[in-house]
Scaffold this motif. Structure first.
Motif, PDB file in Angstrom:
ATOM      1  N   GLU B  21     -21.940   0.871   9.960  1.00  0.00           N
ATOM      2  CA  GLU B  21     -21.376   1.135  11.330  1.00  0.00           C
ATOM      3  C   GLU B  21     -20.021   0.580  11.857  1.00  0.00           C
ATOM      4  OE1 GLU B  21     -24.648   1.730  14.259  1.00  0.00           O
ATOM      5  OE2 GLU B  21     -25.852   1.769  12.523  1.00  0.00           O
ATOM      6  N   LEU B  22     -19.688  -0.470  11.153  1.00  0.00           N
ATOM      7  CA  LEU B  22     -18.539  -1.482  11.364  1.00  0.00           C
ATOM      8  C   LEU B  22     -17.342  -0.880  10.784  1.00  0.00           C
ATOM      9  CD1 LEU B  22     -18.639  -3.820  13.394  1.00  0.00           C
ATOM     10  CD2 LEU B  22     -18.975  -5.536  11.227  1.00  0.00           C
ATOM     11  N   VAL B  23     -17.341  -0.647   9.444  1.00  0.00           N
ATOM     12  CA  VAL B  23     -16.114  -0.279   8.623  1.00  0.00           C
ATOM     13  C   VAL B  23     -16.405   0.986   7.899  1.00  0.00           C
ATOM     14  CG1 VAL B  23     -15.170  -2.554   8.435  1.00  0.00           C
ATOM     15  CG2 VAL B  23     -16.911  -1.892   6.873  1.00  0.00           C
ATOM     16  N   THR B  24     -15.681   1.946   8.184  1.00  0.00           N
ATOM     17  CA  THR B  24     -15.967   3.302   7.232  1.00  0.00           C
ATOM     18  C   THR B  24     -15.367   3.129   6.177  1.00  0.00           C
ATOM     19  OG1 THR B  24     -14.342   4.033   8.848  1.00  0.00           O
ATOM     20  CG2 THR B  24     -16.560   4.303   9.549  1.00  0.00           C
ATOM     21  N   GLU B  25     -14.095   2.770   5.839  1.00  0.00           N
ATOM     22  CA  GLU B  25     -13.402   2.761   4.546  1.00  0.00           C
ATOM     23  C   GLU B  25     -12.985   1.501   4.201  1.00  0.00           C
ATOM     24  OE1 GLU B  25     -10.275   5.806   5.472  1.00  0.00           O
ATOM     25  OE2 GLU B  25     -11.843   7.530   4.959  1.00  0.00           O
ATOM     26  N   VAL B  26     -13.201   1.352   3.054  1.00  0.00           N
ATOM     27  CA  VAL B  26     -12.878  -0.096   2.533  1.00  0.00           C
ATOM     28  C   VAL B  26     -12.165  -0.268   1.071  1.00  0.00           C
ATOM     29  CG1 VAL B  26     -14.512  -1.339   4.045  1.00  0.00           C
ATOM     30  CG2 VAL B  26     -15.166  -0.847   1.715  1.00  0.00           C
ATOM     31  N   ASN B  27     -11.694  -1.119   0.780  1.00  0.00           N
ATOM     32  CA  ASN B  27     -11.193  -1.380  -0.513  1.00  0.00           C
ATOM     33  C   ASN B  27     -11.951  -2.676  -1.083  1.00  0.00           C
ATOM     34  OD1 ASN B  27      -8.716   0.346  -1.130  1.00  0.00           O
ATOM     35  ND2 ASN B  27      -7.294  -1.214   0.050  1.00  0.00           N
ATOM     36  N   PHE B  28     -12.540  -2.183  -2.139  1.00  0.00           N
ATOM     37  CA  PHE B  28     -13.530  -3.123  -2.899  1.00  0.00           C
ATOM     38  C   PHE B  28     -12.449  -3.843  -3.978  1.00  0.00           C
ATOM     39  CE2 PHE B  28     -17.173  -0.864  -1.407  1.00  0.00           C
ATOM     40  CZ  PHE B  28     -18.131  -1.741  -1.211  1.00  0.00           C
ATOM     41  N   GLU B  29     -12.553  -5.149  -4.236  1.00  0.00           N
ATOM     42  CA  GLU B  29     -11.855  -5.740  -5.232  1.00  0.00           C
ATOM     43  C   GLU B  29     -12.744  -6.194  -6.159  1.00  0.00           C
ATOM     44  OE1 GLU B  29      -8.408  -5.823  -4.939  1.00  0.00           O
ATOM     45  OE2 GLU B  29      -8.488  -5.120  -2.794  1.00  0.00           O
ATOM     46  N   LEU B  37     -14.945  -7.590  -0.499  1.00  0.00           N
ATOM     47  CA  LEU B  37     -14.450  -6.700   0.412  1.00  0.00           C
ATOM     48  C   LEU B  37     -14.038  -7.473   1.432  1.00  0.00           C
ATOM     49  CD1 LEU B  37     -15.667  -5.396   3.050  1.00  0.00           C
ATOM     50  CD2 LEU B  37     -17.085  -4.261   1.314  1.00  0.00           C
ATOM     51  N   GLN B  38     -12.902  -7.028   2.175  1.00  0.00           N
ATOM     52  CA  GLN B  38     -12.526  -7.786   3.531  1.00  0.00           C
ATOM     53  C   GLN B  38     -11.998  -6.861   4.460  1.00  0.00           C
ATOM     54  OE1 GLN B  38     -10.084 -11.310   2.962  1.00  0.00           O
ATOM     55  NE2 GLN B  38      -9.088 -10.493   4.488  1.00  0.00           N
ATOM     56  N   ALA B  39     -12.476  -6.374   5.624  1.00  0.00           N
ATOM     57  CA  ALA B  39     -12.100  -5.305   6.378  1.00  0.00           C
ATOM     58  C   ALA B  39     -12.306  -5.587   7.846  1.00  0.00           C
ATOM     59  CB  ALA B  39     -13.091  -3.825   5.963  1.00  0.00           C
ATOM     60  N   MET B  40     -11.462  -5.058   8.379  1.00  0.00           N
ATOM     61  CA  MET B  40     -11.430  -5.106  10.138  1.00  0.00           C
ATOM     62  C   MET B  40     -12.143  -3.773  10.334  1.00  0.00           C
ATOM     63  SD  MET B  40      -9.760  -7.914  10.916  1.00  0.00           S
ATOM     64  CE  MET B  40      -9.208  -7.522  12.804  1.00  0.00           C
ATOM     65  N   ASP B  41     -12.897  -4.169  11.747  1.00  0.00           N
ATOM     66  CA  ASP B  41     -13.569  -2.863  12.397  1.00  0.00           C
ATOM     67  C   ASP B  41     -12.385  -1.964  12.931  1.00  0.00           C
ATOM     68  OD1 ASP B  41     -13.131  -4.545  14.770  1.00  0.00           O
ATOM     69  OD2 ASP B  41     -14.270  -2.867  15.586  1.00  0.00           O
ATOM     70  N   ALA B  42     -12.760  -0.878  13.398  1.00  0.00           N
ATOM     71  CA  ALA B  42     -11.745  -0.152  13.885  1.00  0.00           C
ATOM     72  C   ALA B  42     -10.888  -0.419  15.035  1.00  0.00           C
ATOM     73  CB  ALA B  42     -12.393   1.418  14.097  1.00  0.00           C
ATOM     74  N   GLN B  66      -9.271  -4.625 -10.473  1.00  0.00           N
ATOM     75  CA  GLN B  66      -9.264  -3.265  -9.651  1.00  0.00           C
ATOM     76  C   GLN B  66      -9.196  -3.287  -8.359  1.00  0.00           C
ATOM     77  OE1 GLN B  66      -9.831   0.841 -11.294  1.00  0.00           O
ATOM     78  NE2 GLN B  66     -11.035  -0.151 -12.847  1.00  0.00           N
ATOM     79  N   THR B  67      -8.581  -2.156  -7.517  1.00  0.00           N
ATOM     80  CA  THR B  67      -8.917  -2.036  -6.281  1.00  0.00           C
ATOM     81  C   THR B  67      -9.477  -0.565  -5.931  1.00  0.00           C
ATOM     82  OG1 THR B  67      -6.987  -3.350  -5.444  1.00  0.00           O
ATOM     83  CG2 THR B  67      -7.923  -1.710  -3.870  1.00  0.00           C
ATOM     84  N   LEU B  68     -10.628  -0.583  -5.546  1.00  0.00           N
ATOM     85  CA  LEU B  68     -11.317   0.444  -5.661  1.00  0.00           C
ATOM     86  C   LEU B  68     -11.813   0.850  -4.056  1.00  0.00           C
ATOM     87  CD1 LEU B  68     -14.509  -0.207  -8.078  1.00  0.00           C
ATOM     88  CD2 LEU B  68     -12.220   1.039  -8.723  1.00  0.00           C
ATOM     89  N   GLY B  69     -10.817   1.988  -3.537  1.00  0.00           N
ATOM     90  CA  GLY B  69     -11.021   2.382  -2.237  1.00  0.00           C
ATOM     91  C   GLY B  69     -12.111   3.548  -2.082  1.00  0.00           C
ATOM     92  N   VAL B  70     -13.007   2.927  -0.985  1.00  0.00           N
ATOM     93  CA  VAL B  70     -14.426   3.639  -1.006  1.00  0.00           C
ATOM     94  C   VAL B  70     -14.595   3.966   0.475  1.00  0.00           C
ATOM     95  CG1 VAL B  70     -16.872   3.140  -1.037  1.00  0.00           C
ATOM     96  CG2 VAL B  70     -15.344   2.709  -2.949  1.00  0.00           C
ATOM     97  N   ALA B  96      -9.330   4.178 -12.169  1.00  0.00           N
ATOM     98  CA  ALA B  96     -10.390   5.369 -11.862  1.00  0.00           C
ATOM     99  C   ALA B  96     -10.078   6.203 -10.612  1.00  0.00           C
ATOM    100  CB  ALA B  96     -11.692   4.771 -11.633  1.00  0.00           C
ATOM    101  N   HIS B  97     -10.541   7.479 -10.693  1.00  0.00           N
ATOM    102  CA  HIS B  97     -10.586   8.149  -9.491  1.00  0.00           C
ATOM    103  C   HIS B  97     -12.006   8.400  -8.882  1.00  0.00           C
ATOM    104  CE1 HIS B  97      -6.361   9.190  -9.881  1.00  0.00           C
ATOM    105  NE2 HIS B  97      -6.504   9.671 -11.095  1.00  0.00           N
ATOM    106  N   VAL B  98     -12.918   8.093  -9.859  1.00  0.00           N
ATOM    107  CA  VAL B  98     -14.379   7.946  -9.041  1.00  0.00           C
ATOM    108  C   VAL B  98     -14.796   6.653  -9.544  1.00  0.00           C
ATOM    109  CG1 VAL B  98     -14.580  10.483  -9.330  1.00  0.00           C
ATOM    110  CG2 VAL B  98     -15.030   9.200 -11.245  1.00  0.00           C
ATOM    111  N   LEU B  99     -16.006   6.450  -8.649  1.00  0.00           N
ATOM    112  CA  LEU B  99     -16.968   5.342  -9.156  1.00  0.00           C
ATOM    113  C   LEU B  99     -18.133   6.026  -9.286  1.00  0.00           C
ATOM    114  CD1 LEU B  99     -17.527   2.289  -8.568  1.00  0.00           C
ATOM    115  CD2 LEU B  99     -18.412   2.508  -6.442  1.00  0.00           C
ATOM    116  N   THR B 100     -18.698   5.491 -10.266  1.00  0.00           N
ATOM    117  CA  THR B 100     -19.943   6.223 -11.004  1.00  0.00           C
ATOM    118  C   THR B 100     -21.096   5.361 -10.477  1.00  0.00           C
ATOM    119  OG1 THR B 100     -18.820   7.035 -12.828  1.00  0.00           O
ATOM    120  CG2 THR B 100     -20.998   7.168 -12.973  1.00  0.00           C
TER     121      THR B 100
END
Lengths: 257, 257, 257
Positions: B21-29, B37-42, B66-70, B96-100
């Motif tokens: 509910e705080l962050v909707t899209e993030v980069n997993f390292e 992961l490290q992300a600001m809220d909107a 790798q950086t995985l944008g999720v 990768a283009h997908v996370l399995t």
């Protein structure tokens, strides 16, 4: 100075939850004998009367009678902060502007103290005339609440017919008609018990919407009593150790008349 | 190639529920040491920092960072499909283009495999400066969550005052004012424990809305720690076997100043 | 005169709850053999077929076949009044205008009787052709319901692929793609059991929205069977002591063709 200590705070939480949808702002009258309130709902159809006896509090002191104008909505919010096992102290200075609430749990390391702003309300104390009722029904408050809730599925008016042998909760609507009939009996099971004290049979109609609102008080008492006389308001009474909560509701005029 | 096997998939389900509910899209390292992961809220008021240590996974392999944008929203949807007792494999090819995601239950006759489309996000990795804090509060995460939730009834700002002896959670609003005070103690009961490590007293105000969002993580850890220094963001830390989840929140400017 | 006594009223409550979101008004056909209904949903995509066998009722009498037009919405409201342990009597005079429902609990002091107004509906009895199916899946109704519910997170179409060894529930949407695969097995645990009777492999697609509506019936039966043949409606069958409930749903046309 007014101060009252309630060892079992849960009952106060339940009381306020039971009336908050019906009345939003009320005057509490505090005297050396009791804390009481009397308030009409917004549409002036139902009356709520609450009495909490001073003698049933763990500690109680009221130097002079006071009227404390309280937002029930806000009081309910503060009481939600109290734990179910907490004791509650209510306190007001003479000519107070705030009602102080202190919640104390079994955990002595934690203290909660809140000041609720008081408000000034017109007083509308009604003299409730003594009334001898034609019929009294005493039954399980949960069973009664269940019946009212379920019959609301069918329509919005409950027809209540009671004589010495049985009480009939009847409804009639677009989808059909029907009734739940319960015979007088003294069951060991509280849920099945049905005491009927009937001088003369009574048949009256009431708005289920209000009856359902009153039934929020079924958590306060195992039993509810309904006192009925033709053309006067029904009285629903929920009694508990600390005092009693009564609801008055004017009957609906029969569609036949 | 990145692949990590988590025997207890439930913790991952809880983590993602705690931040979605705080962050909707993030980069997993993902690196050979950890998933982070490290992300600001909107509204760029709160910061979420998650670290899952490679050494705590049942199996872990990461050939190159790798950086995985999720989309956290979509990841949460897929994780809902995993049973609470399932183990979870996370897998991504290089570039990768997908996370399995592979969910394996105790029932070997059933296999769940999903490919989550990855997305490209601007990176906004912030250096978080090392900070010595004036005060640290360690208490039950459930008790802390309860206090924040309940005080939200009164107003939207929490005033937090802490010294060596006690911490005071105070609020003030239209309906009134009050506080919950807890004294330092080392109770056997996790719920009552309150450890205060205080170099100098601190008094700060925070938005309850965010504190309540952070408290979704109270299912991850019995305890929460709050680290406070004047005029810098508070840090709430939830630690668990697999790693830790921290939330940073800037204080509200006092209305007095 | 039609009269049927059902000792276990709960099953009737569950049946009506299982179909009320799909069909709102139906004709019940009552004969000396059975109570049955057959109705399309409002969008004429799904068909509901219910049979309750006369022989499974505690008492059953039907002097002549009758068609009883019933609002399922209103019947559901009245059945909510019945307790879960109540027995239920259904009764209709010849050429009846009302269906009478009598609920009797273990508490003999209480009697509930309701008359549901009957309605006149166009009859649309469809001949359902006998069909030999290419594949039949028998599995836990709860597990199947869980799979459909969870895959709805991903998209609105379920691709069902079944061969002699396994069944694959596959989805593909904007967020990604994936599948749950279950191998044929005869587990002692009802939840894991998977019986596959396959003459030839089948691959078909269905709207998850309808499958989820059908799955309200999973409370009626531990198992569900799915009967599949290319280009004909799938049949989901829930069997229980009193009879059976079947749902028919036309497949979605593959996006490839």
């Amino acid at each position: 100075m007014f101060e009252a200590l309630l060892g079992n705070g849960l009952v106060l939480k339940k009381i306020i939850e039971s009336i908050k949808e019906l009345v939003t702002e009320v005057n509490f009258e505090v005297t050396s004998e009791a804390i009481s309130l009397q308030a009409m709902d917004a549409s002036h159809v139902a009356l709520v009367v609450l009495i909490l006896r001073a003698s049933e509090f763990e500690e109680y002191r009221c130097d002079r009678p006071q009227t404390l104008g309280v937002s029930i909505t806000n009081l309910a919010k503060l009481l939600k902060i109290a734990g179910n096992d907490d004791s509650i102290i209510l306190r007001a200075e003479d000519e107070a502007h705030v009602l102080t609430l202190v919640f104390t749990g079994k955990n002595n390391e934690k203290m909660c103290e809140f000041n609720l702003n008081l408000i000034t309300l017109d007083s509308e104390h009604l003299g409730i005339p003594e009334q001898n009722y034609s019929a009294e029904i005493i039954m399980s408050s949960l069973e009664y609440a269940r019946i009212c809730r379920e019959l609301t599925q069918v329509t919005d008016t409950l027809n209540l017919n009671v004589d010495k042998e049985c009480v009939r909760f009847a409804v009639s609507g677009d989808i059909g008609a029907g009734s739940i009939t319960m015979r007088a009996n003294i069951s060991d099971k509280a849920e099945e018990k049905m005491v009927l004290n009937v001088l003369e049979p009574v048949s009256m109609a009431f708005a289920l919407r209000y009856l359902n609102l009153f039934n929020k008080a079924s958590c306060l008492s195992e039993e509810v009593s309904l006192s009925l006389s033709p053309e006067v308001p029904v009285v629903l009474k929920f009694s508990f150790t600390l005092g009693e909560l009564r609801y008055f509701l004017a009957p609906k005029i029969s569609e036949d008349s």
